[in-house]
Design a protein around this motif. Structure first.
Motif, PDB file in Angstrom:
ATOM      1  N   UNK A 127       0.847  -1.191   0.000  1.00  0.00           N
ATOM      2  CA  UNK A 127       0.000   0.000   0.000  1.00  0.00           C
ATOM      3  C   UNK A 127       0.886   1.245   0.000  1.00  0.00           C
ATOM      4  N   UNK A 128       0.646   2.202  -0.894  1.00  0.00           N
ATOM      5  CA  UNK A 128      -0.525   2.334  -1.758  1.00  0.00           C
ATOM      6  C   UNK A 128      -0.466   1.559  -3.077  1.00  0.00           C
ATOM      7  N   UNK A 129       0.703   1.017  -3.434  1.00  0.00           N
ATOM      8  CA  UNK A 129       0.762   0.279  -4.699  1.00  0.00           C
ATOM      9  C   UNK A 129       1.317  -1.121  -4.467  1.00  0.00           C
ATOM     10  N   UNK A 130       0.767  -2.065  -5.203  1.00  0.00           N
ATOM     11  CA  UNK A 130       1.258  -3.437  -5.201  1.00  0.00           C
ATOM     12  C   UNK A 130       1.754  -3.749  -6.611  1.00  0.00           C
ATOM     13  N   UNK A 131       2.258  -4.944  -6.880  1.00  0.00           N
ATOM     14  CA  UNK A 131       2.778  -5.229  -8.227  1.00  0.00           C
ATOM     15  C   UNK A 131       1.761  -5.025  -9.343  1.00  0.00           C
ATOM     16  N   UNK A 132       0.510  -5.401  -9.107  1.00  0.00           N
ATOM     17  CA  UNK A 132      -0.502  -5.242 -10.151  1.00  0.00           C
ATOM     18  C   UNK A 132      -0.739  -3.765 -10.459  1.00  0.00           C
ATOM     19  N   UNK A 133      -0.913  -2.957  -9.428  1.00  0.00           N
ATOM     20  CA  UNK A 133      -1.132  -1.530  -9.628  1.00  0.00           C
ATOM     21  C   UNK A 133       0.085  -0.880 -10.282  1.00  0.00           C
ATOM     22  N   UNK A 134       1.273  -1.311  -9.902  1.00  0.00           N
ATOM     23  CA  UNK A 134       2.498  -0.776 -10.492  1.00  0.00           C
ATOM     24  C   UNK A 134       2.556  -1.058 -11.985  1.00  0.00           C
ATOM     25  N   UNK A 135       2.151  -2.255 -12.371  1.00  0.00           N
ATOM     26  CA  UNK A 135       2.105  -2.598 -13.794  1.00  0.00           C
ATOM     27  C   UNK A 135       1.124  -1.706 -14.533  1.00  0.00           C
ATOM     28  N   UNK A 136      -0.068  -1.563 -13.988  1.00  0.00           N
ATOM     29  CA  UNK A 136      -1.078  -0.737 -14.640  1.00  0.00           C
ATOM     30  C   UNK A 136      -0.573   0.696 -14.838  1.00  0.00           C
ATOM     31  N   UNK A 137       0.041   1.262 -13.807  1.00  0.00           N
ATOM     32  CA  UNK A 137       0.505   2.648 -13.887  1.00  0.00           C
ATOM     33  C   UNK A 137       1.579   2.803 -14.955  1.00  0.00           C
ATOM     34  N   UNK A 138       2.586   1.948 -14.920  1.00  0.00           N
ATOM     35  CA  UNK A 138       3.727   2.102 -15.820  1.00  0.00           C
ATOM     36  C   UNK A 138       3.401   1.758 -17.266  1.00  0.00           C
ATOM     37  N   UNK A 139       2.688   0.679 -17.478  1.00  0.00           N
ATOM     38  CA  UNK A 139       2.353   0.287 -18.844  1.00  0.00           C
ATOM     39  C   UNK A 139       1.344   1.258 -19.452  1.00  0.00           C
ATOM     40  N   UNK A 140       0.338   1.632 -18.673  1.00  0.00           N
ATOM     41  CA  UNK A 140      -0.698   2.521 -19.202  1.00  0.00           C
ATOM     42  C   UNK A 140      -0.166   3.923 -19.451  1.00  0.00           C
ATOM     43  N   UNK A 141       0.585   4.466 -18.503  1.00  0.00           N
ATOM     44  CA  UNK A 141       1.035   5.853 -18.623  1.00  0.00           C
ATOM     45  C   UNK A 141       2.120   6.021 -19.673  1.00  0.00           C
ATOM     46  N   UNK A 142       3.102   5.114 -19.694  1.00  0.00           N
ATOM     47  CA  UNK A 142       4.266   5.311 -20.557  1.00  0.00           C
ATOM     48  C   UNK A 142       4.131   4.559 -21.872  1.00  0.00           C
ATOM     49  N   UNK A 143       3.999   3.244 -21.804  1.00  0.00           N
ATOM     50  CA  UNK A 143       3.889   2.487 -23.052  1.00  0.00           C
ATOM     51  C   UNK A 143       2.716   2.981 -23.889  1.00  0.00           C
ATOM     52  N   UNK A 144       1.575   3.158 -23.237  1.00  0.00           N
ATOM     53  CA  UNK A 144       0.366   3.535 -23.965  1.00  0.00           C
ATOM     54  C   UNK A 144       0.193   5.050 -24.032  1.00  0.00           C
TER      55      UNK A 144
END
Length: 261
Positions: A127-144
């Motif tokens: 908390x506040x971020x776990x591995x799943x949330x970390x993936x969503x943030x990084x892949x969505x914000x940067x890759x996408x």
């Protein structure tokens, strides 16, 4: 499936009995990744491969001398992608200490614990971020997000050709506020060394078009972090939405805020 934060039972913590928050060690990252989905534990290696490939593609797809390329708004905008991809490797792969997946435990222990008081009740490990949330943030914000922003820059053209500079504003805010300042006050954190280069190059690029434009780029970075990270993560932590909603917050903020500014 739900991330770690919601897959585990609620810890018996309260404001009067806050969760313990021990300093992370070299084993904190690997421990956090135990039981994580394969992609959540390995997406950063895709960043490691995509970084040089995207940089090579930018160089081959653009014409002119190096100086001319660096005056091309499309080239500068696209460069925000490989720069941030390299940042992700130090953050979430191995940092300069050789620690694996060190940013998340360090963030949850420090800045995250300060900004998200709910973690006193939920526990600081994920908390506040776990591995799943970390993936969503990084892949969505940067890759996408960063990539879609540049596709819009090409499609819309004209004054929108500089949309990618706003991604640099996001990178600068992240580098300075998320890594360099904490490094000064609390010591090294995963991603801090690369942040020096991302910050310097970012400031150089956005400053070439005057103070007003640079200010808008930085405003974009602040708004992105406030909406995509602050609001998005808070909504998930308070149980109002599943973690997947963070993808919408990140992609939407990365693309729509630059268009509005």
């Amino acid at each position: 499936r739900a991330g770690f934060l919601f897959a585990q039972p609620m810890a018996p913590y309260s404001p009067s009995n806050p969760a313990p928050n021990p300093a992370p060690t070299a084993m904190s990252g690997p421990a956090l990744l135990e039981g994580a989905d394969w992609f959540d534990a390995n997406w950063m290696w895709f960043s490691a491969v995509l970084c040089p490939l995207s940089l090579l593609a930018i160089c081959l797809a653009s014409t002119g001398s190096t100086a001319q390329k660096l005056r091309n708004p499309y080239v500068v905008g696209w460069l925000s992608v490989p720069f941030y991809l390299s940042h992700q490797v130090e953050e979430h792969g191995y940092d300069v200490r050789g620690w694996r997946y060190a940013f998340v435990p360090g963030f949850n222990h420090g800045v995250g614990a300060t900004l998200f008081k709910e973690c006193q009740n939920l526990g600081h490990t994920a908390c506040p971020v776990d591995p799943k949330m970390t993936t969503y943030i990084n892949v969505a914000a940067i890759w996408m997000g960063f990539s879609v922003t540049m596709l819009l820059a090409h499609y819309l053209g004209g004054r929108y050709a500089h949309l990618g500079f706003f991604s640099w504003g996001t990178s600068i805010v992240n580098a300075f506020g998320g890594h360099l300042l904490p490094w000064v006050f609390d010591g090294y954190n995963a991603g801090a060394v690369q942040s020096i280069f991302m910050f310097v190059f970012g400031v150089f690029f956005i400053s070439q078009h005057g103070c007003r434009f640079a200010s808008l780029c930085l405003l974009n970075g602040l708004l992105f972090h406030g909406i995509a990270f602050g609001a998005g993560v808070n909504i998930v932590l308070k149980g109002f939405a599943p973690q997947e909603v963070e993808v919408l917050f990140c992609v939407g903020s990365a693309t729509l805020i630059p268009l509005a500014l």
